[in-house]
Scaffold this motif. Structure first.
Motif, mmCIF file in Angstrom:
data_model
loop_
_atom_site.group_PDB
_atom_site.id
_atom_site.type_symbol
_atom_site.label_atom_id
_atom_site.label_comp_id
_atom_site.label_asym_id
_atom_site.label_seq_id
_atom_site.Cartn_x
_atom_site.Cartn_y
_atom_site.Cartn_z
ATOM 1 N N ARG A 25 -2.462 -1.614 -3.125
ATOM 2 C CA ARG A 25 -3.360 -0.479 -2.942
ATOM 3 C C ARG A 25 -2.597 0.833 -3.088
ATOM 4 O O ARG A 25 -1.518 0.999 -2.506
ATOM 5 N N LEU B 289 -12.813 -3.201 -0.475
ATOM 6 C CA LEU B 289 -11.408 -3.523 -0.740
ATOM 7 C C LEU B 289 -10.950 -4.726 0.100
ATOM 8 O O LEU B 289 -10.146 -5.540 -0.364
ATOM 9 N N LEU C 268 -6.239 3.310 4.270
ATOM 10 C CA LEU C 268 -5.913 2.681 2.992
ATOM 11 C C LEU C 268 -5.309 1.295 3.169
ATOM 12 O O LEU C 268 -5.592 0.381 2.389
ATOM 13 N N GLN D 202 -9.329 -8.012 -1.346
ATOM 14 C CA GLN D 202 -8.032 -8.517 -0.865
ATOM 15 C C GLN D 202 -8.128 -10.001 -0.528
ATOM 16 O O GLN D 202 -7.183 -10.754 -0.729
ATOM 17 N N ARG E 113 -3.831 -4.236 -8.957
ATOM 18 C CA ARG E 113 -3.714 -2.923 -8.314
ATOM 19 C C ARG E 113 -5.086 -2.261 -8.186
ATOM 20 O O ARG E 113 -5.948 -2.416 -9.046
ATOM 21 N N VAL E 114 -5.236 -1.518 -7.097
ATOM 22 C CA VAL E 114 -6.408 -0.672 -6.909
ATOM 23 C C VAL E 114 -5.903 0.743 -6.652
ATOM 24 O O VAL E 114 -5.034 0.950 -5.800
ATOM 25 N N ALA F 78 0.854 -1.191 0.000
ATOM 26 C CA ALA F 78 0.000 0.000 0.000
ATOM 27 C C ALA F 78 0.886 1.236 0.000
ATOM 28 O O ALA F 78 1.925 1.259 0.668
#
Length: 805
Positions: A179, A167, A196, A171, A145-146, A34
């Motif tokens: 992320r 999310l 996040l 995951q 990826r987000v 992240a």
């Protein structure tokens, strides 16, 4: 250092660009679980977020969704699609980019599930809906990826809570998913990083070069601001001169009604016929899109707007932002300033226009905060449980689930990391049975436990209803507005049902900058005709009325303590100096209360500086306490900084009024049957799935939903006061319109240090409050003249000079 493919270097070269350091850093750290990037507007942060995706897809074939991009606005997703399509086409990349929002046709949505694009651009609600399908594991199996854009805007709302729960679900489906968060304005980067990341994993923060400081100042006007009001009409001549000097100007307002009134007034004064548009969320979609397209083409010199243009859409050649009225929140001001000048390492230019005399002080305090780089923000509360209930139902739509596994997944979300198992089980039981008082009704028995211990929907047909009600945005009861025609004329937008109820045929109001005449109501649609001859009422629109932030309020109190005020205009500095001479200015850590007679009534002014919502609540509680103490209050009004109470008897000992236990007790009694609680219950019950606004047959009208929720609320209040929805309602009410936490903070900060000063007449600081009492829509010049005369009389009573330039 990760190297971009050669075709990327060639493309950058043709544009005369170079990869910025933070863009290269995003490439180098693409493997981080992240990463939060904070970069200034115009710094290419969106491209920074996508570069690792584009580079990976350019060199490695991929089947299905590689990157999911999530934005708070449908328009922003569409804008990113346009901006991505250009480099992809010019570099000849075999990458498919599509958006998926509420505006996407159903046929394309079905195709996207069967044959997903490489990059899917969507919103929190659409993502939640996608996770509710049983084929979600197949659709997202290759997700790497987000990217969450404008993450600061999502982190402050229930939409963000829903997103981070979704999310967590992704995951679980894609354990290696990375992320990325993107933002230009974050007051507490560590808090955003906590949201996040997958708790308890860390999330690093990448800070780009912030670039030059913005060029921001207060607009100089020939006429001084009025003592009260929020329209900024006095500054229109100066604003028009600024529009002439610049290519494109955004003129921001804090409410949609203020934007409509200002657009009307500036158009009347627009003798040079400058092309000026209006944009806000209650206008018809077609009208909004026309304005957006005209902005991109450069056809408009100015756009009067609200928060609908706050976020990172690149609207072309905007080179000036004007904020009408105090910004109430420094972070929002910085975000709006960033709309001017979408170029890296070039300063944004902005002007502030205080709407009244007190807002001059607030604007100067906000300018100081911007120059010092000090943003503000209220602390986040734990994740709301009404959103959690909806998430449980969404999970059940996708298939059977294990409660222990789901609980662990939810605990990985930062906002829910402290969730207790007991609170989770209460929400699960509510979803399964409706709770104790509602167990006898089949419509609320939505889950059942299978022999193996997992949970599933009791009736698979319920998936349609659940999916139709996914989302956390609560529509205010609104009615469509159309021009009157035989078969229904041009749609103009929507107004609140409560405002429509005040209209009688012949009344006029503003919408989309037009004066229209109310003709009647037909099939839940307000029919109107054009009418240019009358001064209009001001329509009300759904939207938040901002409260001045705690940090900005503190800055104002500290500014009061200066010996002199060289950074304030003379008229405002003289006003504060006179207040200090005849009384006292409010101080940090103390509470100033003034009492004085006026027009045969005892008046009390309480300078709490706790924001409009909290001060409104405090006014209700103080008048209730005054009644209990035999002080006979007759009424009150509240602003962001003060309460003015009038009644038969003066306050002589304020300490009993501010006993926090007594205030809490008064709050509990007041809330018990209050409309605020019923309104909050309705919103939370809708999110949690107890009330369904949308059904396959029809959408419930606001009145139907209100009637249903009122019956439910009264039933639970009487027979099951410990029902989970009643606890959720109280939690939401306390941090929403009531904002009781800021009252508690104020009482704790003051710590009994209360200064009561008795006067024989109105004080300079209290005088403008009296103009708030009688502030009503003005119907003509006679009323305006009378209002001006009343203002002059009040100010003279307080020893203040008349307004001069």
């Amino acid at each position: 250092m990760v190297q971009l493919p050669q075709r990327f270097h060639d493309w950058f070269a043709t544009k005369g660009w170079a990869v910025h350091p933070h863009q290269q850093a995003m490439l180098d750290r693409a493997a981080d679980p992240a990463l939060l990037l904070i970069a200034p507007t115009g710094g290419g942060k969106t491209l920074a977020g996508f570069l690792p995706t584009l580079a990976d897809l350019a060199t490695s074939p991929h089947d299905g969704i590689h990157t999911l991009y999530i934005s708070p606005l449908k328009a922003l997703a569409a804008d990113i699609k346009r901006n991505l399509s250009t480099p992809i086409a010019e570099m000849g990349l075999d990458i498919r980019v599509e958006d998926r929002t509420g505006d996407t046709p159903a046929s394309r949505k079905r195709r996207q599930r069967a044959d997903p694009p490489h990059i899917l651009l969507t919103t929190p609600e659409s993502l939640a809906l996608l996770t509710s399908f049983d084929d979600a594991p197949r659709m997202f199996r290759g997700l790497k990826r987000v990217i969450v854009d404008e993450i600061h805007a999502l982190a402050e709302s229930k939409r963000g809570d829903q997103l981070f729960l979704a999310l967590a679900r992704l995951q679980t489906l894609c354990p290696d998913m990375k992320r990325v968060g993107l933002s230009a304005t974050v007051e507490d980067p560590a808090a955003i990083a906590h949201l996040l990341a997958r708790h308890p994993d860390p999330c690093d923060i990448l800070l780009a070069d912030p670039g030059p400081a913005p060029d921001i100042q207060m607009l100089t006007t020939d006429e001084a601001p009025p003592w009260s009001g929020s329209g900024g009409k006095y500054a229109i001549p100066a604003v028009l001169e600024e529009i002439k000097k610049h290519k494109t100007t955004l003129i921001f307002h804090n409410t949609r009604a203020q934007a409509e009134l200002y657009f009307h007034n500036i158009w009347l004064a627009n003798e040079d016929s400058l092309p000026i548009g209006i944009h806000h969320g209650s206008l018809d979609k077609v009208q909004r899109e026309k304005v957006e397209q005209a902005m991109v083409r450069g056809d408009l010199r100015a756009i009067v707007c609200t928060g609908s243009l706050d976020l990172g859409i690149d609207w072309g050649d905007v080179d000036l932002v004007i904020q009408i009225g105090a910004p109430k929140n420094v972070k929002r001001l910085v975000q709006r300033i960033g709309r001017a000048n979408h170029r890296y390492n070039a300063p944004s230019k902005a002007l502030l226009v205080p709407a009244n005399r007190f807002e001059v002080v607030e604007c100067v305090a906000a300018l100081d905060a911007v120059r010092e780089g000090q943003l503000d923000g209220e602390p986040r509360s734990p994740g709301p449980r009404d959103v959690l209930c909806q998430h449980i139902l969404i999970t059940a739509c996708a298939g059977p689930f294990d409660a222990d596994t789901l609980f662990a997944e939810i605990k990985s979300v930062g906002a829910y990391s402290a969730l207790s198992r007991a609170d989770f089980d209460d929400c699960l039981d509510f979803c399964a049975t409706g709770g104790y008082a509602l167990r006898a009704y089949d419509q609320w028995k939505r889950l059942l436990q299978r022999p193996d211990g997992t949970w599933q929907l009791r009736d698979p047909r319920a998936t349609q209803n659940i999916r139709m009600n996914i989302g956390t945005i609560q529509d205010t009861d609104t009615l469509k507005v159309r021009m009157k025609r035989a078969r229904g004329g041009k749609p103009l937008g929507e107004i609140e049902e409560s405002f429509a109820a005040t209209l009688t045929p012949g009344d006029t109001f503003l919408i989309g900058g037009q004066i229209v005449r109310y003709e009647g109501l037909r099939e839940m649609t307000v029919e109107v005709s054009r009418d240019k001859g009358k001064k209009p009422k001001i329509a009300t629109f759904m939207g938040t009325k901002f409260a001045t932030s705690t940090q900005l309020s503190e800055r104002i109190l500290h500014k009061f303590q200066q010996d002199t005020w060289p950074d304030l205009p003379d008229h405002t500095a003289e006003w504060l100096a006179l207040q200090r001479k005849v009384s006292r200015l409010p101080e940090p850590g103390r509470l100033l209360i003034e009492s004085f007679p006026h027009d045969g009534r005892a008046h009390t002014a309480v300078y709490g500086f706790a924001g409009r919502n909290a001060m409104q609540t405090l006014g209700l509680l103080l008048t209730k306490r005054m009644e209990e103490l035999g002080l006979n209050p007759l009424g009150f009004l509240a602003t962001d900084y003060a309460i003015l109470i009038w009644g038969l008897d003066p306050v002589t000992d304020p300490a009993p009024l501010f006993d926090i236990d007594a205030l809490r007790d008064g709050l509990d009694k007041w809330l018990a049957g209050n409309a605020v609680m019923k309104r909050t219950f309705r919103a939370s019950a809708t999110i949690a799935g107890l009330i369904q606004r949308n059904t396959p047959q029809q959408k419930k009208s606001g009145r139907q939903a209100t009637f249903s929720s009122d019956i439910l609320y009264d039933t639970l209040h009487k027979y099951d006061p410990d029902h989970v929805m009643m606890h959720i309602t109280r939690e939401e009410a306390m941090k929403g319109l009531i904002d009781f936490s800021r009252i508690e903070d104020m009482v704790a900060r003051v710590g009994g240090r209360i200064d009561l000063i008795a006067h024989d007449r109105v004080t300079p600081l209290a005088a403008p409050l009296f103009l708030e009492v009688g502030r009503v829509p003005v119907k003509g010049m006679a009323e305006e003249k009378l209002l001006a005369e009343e203002a002059a009389r009040l100010m003279a009573t307080a020893g203040l000079p008349p307004i001069t330039s």
